[in-house]
Design a protein around this motif. Structure first.
Motif, PDB file in Angstrom:
ATOM      1  N   LYS A  25       0.837  -1.202   0.000  1.00 51.83           N
ATOM      2  CA  LYS A  25       0.000   0.000   0.000  1.00 51.83           C
ATOM      3  C   LYS A  25       0.865   1.244   0.000  1.00 51.83           C
ATOM      4  O   LYS A  25       0.610   2.188  -0.746  1.00 51.83           O
ATOM      5  CB  LYS A  25      -0.934  -0.003   1.209  1.00 51.83           C
ATOM      6  N   SER A  26       1.898   1.236   0.826  1.00 55.52           N
ATOM      7  CA  SER A  26       2.807   2.373   0.895  1.00 55.52           C
ATOM      8  C   SER A  26       3.493   2.605  -0.447  1.00 55.52           C
ATOM      9  O   SER A  26       3.605   3.744  -0.908  1.00 55.52           O
ATOM     10  CB  SER A  26       3.842   2.130   1.985  1.00 55.52           C
ATOM     11  N   GLU A  27       3.935   1.521  -1.086  1.00 51.12           N
ATOM     12  CA  GLU A  27       4.592   1.640  -2.390  1.00 51.12           C
ATOM     13  C   GLU A  27       3.640   2.202  -3.445  1.00 51.12           C
ATOM     14  O   GLU A  27       4.026   3.049  -4.252  1.00 51.12           O
ATOM     15  CB  GLU A  27       5.109   0.281  -2.841  1.00 51.12           C
ATOM     16  N   VAL A  28       2.405   1.746  -3.441  1.00 50.70           N
ATOM     17  CA  VAL A  28       1.418   2.223  -4.417  1.00 50.70           C
ATOM     18  C   VAL A  28       1.122   3.701  -4.199  1.00 50.70           C
ATOM     19  O   VAL A  28       1.051   4.475  -5.165  1.00 50.70           O
ATOM     20  CB  VAL A  28       0.126   1.371  -4.340  1.00 50.70           C
ATOM     21  N   LEU A  29       0.943   4.100  -2.945  1.00 51.83           N
ATOM     22  CA  LEU A  29       0.669   5.513  -2.674  1.00 51.83           C
ATOM     23  C   LEU A  29       1.840   6.402  -3.086  1.00 51.83           C
ATOM     24  O   LEU A  29       1.636   7.488  -3.638  1.00 51.83           O
ATOM     25  CB  LEU A  29       0.339   5.709  -1.197  1.00 51.83           C
ATOM     26  N   LYS A  30       3.059   5.952  -2.841  1.00 52.16           N
ATOM     27  CA  LYS A  30       4.236   6.721  -3.273  1.00 52.16           C
ATOM     28  C   LYS A  30       4.297   6.814  -4.791  1.00 52.16           C
ATOM     29  O   LYS A  30       4.634   7.857  -5.347  1.00 52.16           O
ATOM     30  CB  LYS A  30       5.511   6.083  -2.736  1.00 52.16           C
ATOM     31  N   SER A  31       3.973   5.722  -5.458  1.00 49.66           N
ATOM     32  CA  SER A  31       3.982   5.702  -6.917  1.00 49.66           C
ATOM     33  C   SER A  31       2.939   6.667  -7.480  1.00 49.66           C
ATOM     34  O   SER A  31       3.215   7.405  -8.430  1.00 49.66           O
ATOM     35  CB  SER A  31       3.711   4.282  -7.418  1.00 49.66           C
ATOM     36  N   ILE A  32       1.764   6.668  -6.899  1.00 51.80           N
ATOM     37  CA  ILE A  32       0.708   7.586  -7.348  1.00 51.80           C
ATOM     38  C   ILE A  32       1.136   9.028  -7.123  1.00 51.80           C
ATOM     39  O   ILE A  32       0.968   9.884  -8.011  1.00 51.80           O
ATOM     40  CB  ILE A  32      -0.614   7.280  -6.618  1.00 51.80           C
ATOM     41  N   ALA A  33       1.704   9.325  -5.969  1.00 47.45           N
ATOM     42  CA  ALA A  33       2.159  10.687  -5.684  1.00 47.45           C
ATOM     43  C   ALA A  33       3.248  11.109  -6.665  1.00 47.45           C
ATOM     44  O   ALA A  33       3.260  12.254  -7.139  1.00 47.45           O
ATOM     45  CB  ALA A  33       2.669  10.781  -4.247  1.00 47.45           C
ATOM     46  N   ARG A  34       4.170  10.187  -6.989  1.00 46.93           N
ATOM     47  CA  ARG A  34       5.240  10.490  -7.942  1.00 46.93           C
ATOM     48  C   ARG A  34       4.659  10.801  -9.323  1.00 46.93           C
ATOM     49  O   ARG A  34       5.077  11.763  -9.977  1.00 46.93           O
ATOM     50  CB  ARG A  34       6.181   9.287  -8.023  1.00 46.93           C
ATOM     51  N   ARG A  35       3.688  10.006  -9.753  1.00 48.16           N
ATOM     52  CA  ARG A  35       3.079  10.249 -11.077  1.00 48.16           C
ATOM     53  C   ARG A  35       2.337  11.567 -11.121  1.00 48.16           C
ATOM     54  O   ARG A  35       2.415  12.306 -12.101  1.00 48.16           O
ATOM     55  CB  ARG A  35       2.118   9.118 -11.426  1.00 48.16           C
ATOM     56  N   LEU A  36       1.588  11.872 -10.051  1.00 43.44           N
ATOM     57  CA  LEU A  36       0.874  13.140 -10.025  1.00 43.44           C
ATOM     58  C   LEU A  36       1.831  14.314 -10.018  1.00 43.44           C
ATOM     59  O   LEU A  36       1.581  15.345 -10.650  1.00 43.44           O
ATOM     60  CB  LEU A  36      -0.048  13.203  -8.799  1.00 43.44           C
ATOM     61  N   LYS A  37       2.949  14.182  -9.328  1.00 43.25           N
ATOM     62  CA  LYS A  37       3.941  15.256  -9.290  1.00 43.25           C
ATOM     63  C   LYS A  37       4.565  15.449 -10.669  1.00 43.25           C
ATOM     64  O   LYS A  37       4.792  16.571 -11.105  1.00 43.25           O
ATOM     65  CB  LYS A  37       5.012  14.935  -8.253  1.00 43.25           C
ATOM     66  N   GLN A  38       4.837  14.342 -11.366  1.00 44.54           N
ATOM     67  CA  GLN A  38       5.412  14.430 -12.708  1.00 44.54           C
ATOM     68  C   GLN A  38       4.447  15.096 -13.670  1.00 44.54           C
ATOM     69  O   GLN A  38       4.864  15.808 -14.576  1.00 44.54           O
ATOM     70  CB  GLN A  38       5.775  13.037 -13.221  1.00 44.54           C
ATOM     71  N   GLU A  39       3.155  14.840 -13.497  1.00 43.33           N
ATOM     72  CA  GLU A  39       2.157  15.430 -14.382  1.00 43.33           C
ATOM     73  C   GLU A  39       1.829  16.857 -13.986  1.00 43.33           C
ATOM     74  O   GLU A  39       1.046  17.522 -14.670  1.00 43.33           O
ATOM     75  CB  GLU A  39       0.895  14.580 -14.371  1.00 43.33           C
ATOM     76  N   GLY A  40       2.386  17.339 -12.889  1.00 49.62           N
ATOM     77  CA  GLY A  40       2.145  18.699 -12.457  1.00 49.62           C
ATOM     78  C   GLY A  40       0.825  18.907 -11.751  1.00 49.62           C
ATOM     79  O   GLY A  40       0.360  20.034 -11.611  1.00 49.62           O
ATOM     80  N   LYS A  41       0.192  17.832 -11.321  1.00 51.42           N
ATOM     81  CA  LYS A  41      -1.113  17.947 -10.673  1.00 51.42           C
ATOM     82  C   LYS A  41      -1.003  17.968  -9.166  1.00 51.42           C
ATOM     83  O   LYS A  41      -1.977  18.115  -8.465  1.00 51.42           O
ATOM     84  CB  LYS A  41      -2.017  16.796 -11.095  1.00 51.42           C
ATOM     85  N   LEU A  42       0.196  17.833  -8.655  1.00 48.54           N
ATOM     86  CA  LEU A  42       0.409  17.849  -7.223  1.00 48.54           C
ATOM     87  C   LEU A  42       1.513  18.845  -6.940  1.00 48.54           C
ATOM     88  O   LEU A  42       2.549  18.859  -7.589  1.00 48.54           O
ATOM     89  CB  LEU A  42       0.835  16.451  -6.727  1.00 48.54           C
ATOM     90  N   SER A  43       1.269  19.728  -5.997  1.00 48.07           N
ATOM     91  CA  SER A  43       2.278  20.759  -5.720  1.00 48.07           C
ATOM     92  C   SER A  43       3.317  20.286  -4.757  1.00 48.07           C
ATOM     93  O   SER A  43       3.229  19.324  -4.116  1.00 48.07           O
ATOM     94  CB  SER A  43       1.607  22.008  -5.158  1.00 48.07           C
TER      95      SER A  43
END
Length: 56
Positions: free
Chosen positions: A38-56
């Protein structure tokens, strides 16, 4: 009934308590691996959102 009789379970205590022990070990490993995944998946999602510029 005393504790010795309870734990010996008519001569089958070793097998019974070993089974319970293994069950708790397997359940513990399962919970640990699920939490880690779960921790790995959440980190992966956060990384993808950051790369797409949707997370500050």
């Amino acid at each position: 009934m005393n504790w010795e009789q309870f734990f010996s379970m008519g001569g089958y205590g070793f097998y019974v308590w070993t089974s319970y022990g293994l069950m708790f070990v397997v359940l513990g490993i399962n919970v640990f691996l699920a939490a880690r995944r779960k921790s790995e998946v959440l980190k992966s999602i956060a990384r993808r959102l950051k790369q797409e510029g949707k997370l500050s």
